[in-house]
Design a protein around this motif. Structure first.
Motif, PDB file in Angstrom:
ATOM      1  N   VAL A  53       6.231   0.088   6.224  1.00 12.42           N
ATOM      2  CA  VAL A  53       6.354   0.510   7.041  1.00 12.42           C
ATOM      3  C   VAL A  53       5.333   0.645   7.928  1.00 12.42           C
ATOM      4  CG1 VAL A  53       7.641   2.184   8.909  1.00 12.42           C
ATOM      5  CG2 VAL A  53       8.629   0.885   7.004  1.00 12.42           C
ATOM      6  N   THR A  54       4.210   1.885   7.569  1.00 15.08           N
ATOM      7  CA  THR A  54       3.006   1.778   8.432  1.00 15.08           C
ATOM      8  C   THR A  54       2.334   0.670   8.680  1.00 15.08           C
ATOM      9  OG1 THR A  54       3.143   3.941   7.381  1.00 15.08           O
ATOM     10  CG2 THR A  54       1.096   3.360   7.721  1.00 15.08           C
ATOM     11  N   TYR A  55       2.028  -0.777   7.388  1.00 12.01           N
ATOM     12  CA  TYR A  55       1.129  -0.978   7.650  1.00 12.01           C
ATOM     13  C   TYR A  55       2.239  -2.282   8.583  1.00 12.01           C
ATOM     14  CZ  TYR A  55      -2.060  -4.935   6.228  1.00 12.01           C
ATOM     15  OH  TYR A  55      -2.869  -5.576   6.161  1.00 12.01           O
ATOM     16  N   ALA A  97       0.352  -3.568  12.175  1.00 13.12           N
ATOM     17  CA  ALA A  97       0.157  -5.598  12.138  1.00 13.12           C
ATOM     18  C   ALA A  97       1.227  -5.202  13.574  1.00 13.12           C
ATOM     19  CB  ALA A  97       1.536  -5.877  11.873  1.00 13.12           C
ATOM     20  N   ALA A  98       1.865  -5.103  13.626  1.00 11.87           N
ATOM     21  CA  ALA A  98       2.909  -5.021  14.877  1.00 11.87           C
ATOM     22  C   ALA A  98       2.072  -4.793  16.638  1.00 11.87           C
ATOM     23  CB  ALA A  98       3.992  -4.454  15.182  1.00 11.87           C
ATOM     24  N   VAL A 139       8.098  -9.372   7.636  1.00 13.50           N
ATOM     25  CA  VAL A 139       7.620  -8.623   6.568  1.00 13.50           C
ATOM     26  C   VAL A 139       7.486  -7.578   6.296  1.00 13.50           C
ATOM     27  CG1 VAL A 139       6.651  -9.941   4.549  1.00 13.50           C
ATOM     28  CG2 VAL A 139       6.705 -11.489   6.389  1.00 13.50           C
ATOM     29  N   MET A 140       6.362  -6.878   6.089  1.00 11.46           N
ATOM     30  CA  MET A 140       6.328  -5.758   5.844  1.00 11.46           C
ATOM     31  C   MET A 140       7.376  -4.426   6.269  1.00 11.46           C
ATOM     32  SD  MET A 140       3.406  -6.086   4.576  1.00 11.46           S
ATOM     33  CE  MET A 140       2.248  -6.807   3.719  1.00 11.46           C
ATOM     34  N   LEU A 141       7.804  -4.741   7.846  1.00  8.28           N
ATOM     35  CA  LEU A 141       8.564  -3.567   8.732  1.00  8.28           C
ATOM     36  C   LEU A 141      10.286  -4.266   7.189  1.00  8.28           C
ATOM     37  CD1 LEU A 141       7.901  -3.920  11.986  1.00  8.28           C
ATOM     38  CD2 LEU A 141       7.787  -1.375  10.207  1.00  8.28           C
ATOM     39  N   GLY A 142      10.433  -5.337   7.723  1.00  6.43           N
ATOM     40  CA  GLY A 142      11.418  -6.316   6.708  1.00  6.43           C
ATOM     41  C   GLY A 142      11.904  -4.887   5.170  1.00  6.43           C
ATOM     42  N   PHE A 143      10.393  -5.672   4.656  1.00  5.10           N
ATOM     43  CA  PHE A 143      10.900  -5.198   3.618  1.00  5.10           C
ATOM     44  C   PHE A 143      10.750  -3.483   2.929  1.00  5.10           C
ATOM     45  CE2 PHE A 143       9.138  -9.457   2.086  1.00  5.10           C
ATOM     46  CZ  PHE A 143       9.688  -9.409   1.455  1.00  5.10           C
ATOM     47  N   GLY A 144       9.866  -2.509   4.355  1.00  2.00           N
ATOM     48  CA  GLY A 144      10.233  -1.776   4.060  1.00  2.00           C
ATOM     49  C   GLY A 144      11.368  -1.009   4.058  1.00  2.00           C
ATOM     50  N   ALA A 145      12.193  -1.479   5.563  1.00  6.14           N
ATOM     51  CA  ALA A 145      13.372  -1.045   5.392  1.00  6.14           C
ATOM     52  C   ALA A 145      14.111  -0.985   4.361  1.00  6.14           C
ATOM     53  CB  ALA A 145      13.781  -1.892   6.934  1.00  6.14           C
ATOM     54  N   ALA A 146      14.183  -2.465   3.596  1.00  2.00           N
ATOM     55  CA  ALA A 146      14.987  -3.108   2.671  1.00  2.00           C
ATOM     56  C   ALA A 146      15.091  -1.401   1.292  1.00  2.00           C
ATOM     57  CB  ALA A 146      14.470  -4.279   2.438  1.00  2.00           C
ATOM     58  N   PHE A 177      10.549   4.729  -2.283  1.00  2.00           N
ATOM     59  CA  PHE A 177      10.442   5.625  -0.723  1.00  2.00           C
ATOM     60  C   PHE A 177       9.098   5.533  -0.154  1.00  2.00           C
ATOM     61  CE2 PHE A 177      14.627   7.577  -1.174  1.00  2.00           C
ATOM     62  CZ  PHE A 177      14.948   7.119  -0.026  1.00  2.00           C
ATOM     63  N   VAL A 178       7.663   6.088  -1.140  1.00  2.00           N
ATOM     64  CA  VAL A 178       6.585   5.796  -1.956  1.00  2.00           C
ATOM     65  C   VAL A 178       5.880   4.500  -0.739  1.00  2.00           C
ATOM     66  CG1 VAL A 178       4.137   6.495  -2.174  1.00  2.00           C
ATOM     67  CG2 VAL A 178       6.009   7.804  -2.968  1.00  2.00           C
ATOM     68  N   GLY A 179       6.472   3.440  -1.821  1.00  2.00           N
ATOM     69  CA  GLY A 179       6.490   2.204  -1.094  1.00  2.00           C
ATOM     70  C   GLY A 179       7.224   1.618   0.182  1.00  2.00           C
ATOM     71  N   ALA A 180       8.254   2.343   0.659  1.00  2.00           N
ATOM     72  CA  ALA A 180       8.724   2.074   2.273  1.00  2.00           C
ATOM     73  C   ALA A 180       7.627   2.993   3.222  1.00  2.00           C
ATOM     74  CB  ALA A 180      10.596   2.062   2.452  1.00  2.00           C
ATOM     75  N   ALA A 181       7.540   3.749   3.017  1.00  2.00           N
ATOM     76  CA  ALA A 181       6.428   4.158   4.203  1.00  2.00           C
ATOM     77  C   ALA A 181       5.393   3.542   4.171  1.00  2.00           C
ATOM     78  CB  ALA A 181       6.553   5.486   3.430  1.00  2.00           C
TER      79      ALA A 181
END
Length: 246
Positions: free
Chosen positions: A85-87, A91-92, A234-241, A78-82
């Protein structure tokens, strides 16, 4: 042959795991085209050394401890996901609304590469100023060029977060690589480990220093918008996963 075969097997397995589009690789490529050799080298060392520590820990059996305490991985997840997603959102934002900040004639990256004093001056869409001993350089047109370079400390801390706040690195490196290494013979497993560590060093070194060859391409603002768009995906995809436990 008894030494070479396990070393090559470890090298191949290590490359198979890390040669893919991921958060580490994406961020390292960004550093490669925006930052000085010093910053890129530090990021490469962080990536390679982190992999080496994790691989060695897996061979020594630490992966078993990780498997027995899944709660720790949940917290890391969850720390990694947050963070991802922020990064990804940032980027977006860069891709959709590029910064209009004033450009500078010379970035810190070029100054560090050449080893000459840089007289930085804000310029408009245009273009050139004297740098160092009477030499003239042209700043490539494009929005927010100075916003893209990062400091050494920022690069190292961000790379550490991308590496150690990703629970998949523990499963892939500690558990998977550690278990595969320990399936080798008593002597062969250490040569296999050397091969896996060498794979990380070769890949991150090639990506970090080879990526600098793409700098002319990234002189175009459109390239940055496309790249930041891909980074966001990439970041949002990995964060959501990670958040969904995938």
């Amino acid at each position: 042959m008894t030494t070479l075969l396990p070393l090559l097997a470890g090298l191949g397995t290590g490359l198979a795991l890390i040669v893919a589009i991921g958060v580490q690789n994406t961020y390292l490529l960004r550093l490669a085209v925006t930052s000085s050799v010093r910053v890129v080298a530090a990021a490469v060392v962080v990536c390679a050394l982190s992999d080496a520590v994790l691989i060695l820990a897996g061979v020594l059996g630490v992966g078993v401890v990780v498997e027995r305490f899944p709660v720790a991985l949940v917290v890391i997840r969850f720390v990694g996901a947050a963070f991802l997603v922020t990064y990804g959102v940032l980027a977006a934002r860069r891709a959709l609304w590029p910064s209009g900040a004033a450009m500078r004639v010379e970035s810190a990256a070029a100054a560090a590469d050449d080893g000459v004093p840089v007289a930085t001056a804000a310029v408009g869409p245009a273009t050139s100023a004297t740098v160092g001993a009477g030499r003239t350089r042209t700043a490539p047109p494009g929005p927010g060029r100075t916003d893209r370079a990062v400091t050494l400390r920022t690069a190292v801390v961000t790379m550490l977060l991308f590496t150690w706040a990703n629970p998949h690195v523990y499963l892939d490196t500690l558990v998977f690589l550690g278990s595969v290494a320990n399936q080798q013979g008593p002597a062969e497993r250490w040569w296999w480990t050397v091969g896996a560590v060498l794979a990380s060093c070769l890949w991150f070194g090639a990506l970090g220093f080879g990526g600098r060859l793409l700098r002319p391409l990234f002189a175009k603002p459109l390239t940055w918008r496309v790249f930041d768009g891909l980074v966001a995906l990439v970041m949002l995809g990995f964060g959501a996963a990670l958040a969904l436990g995938a």
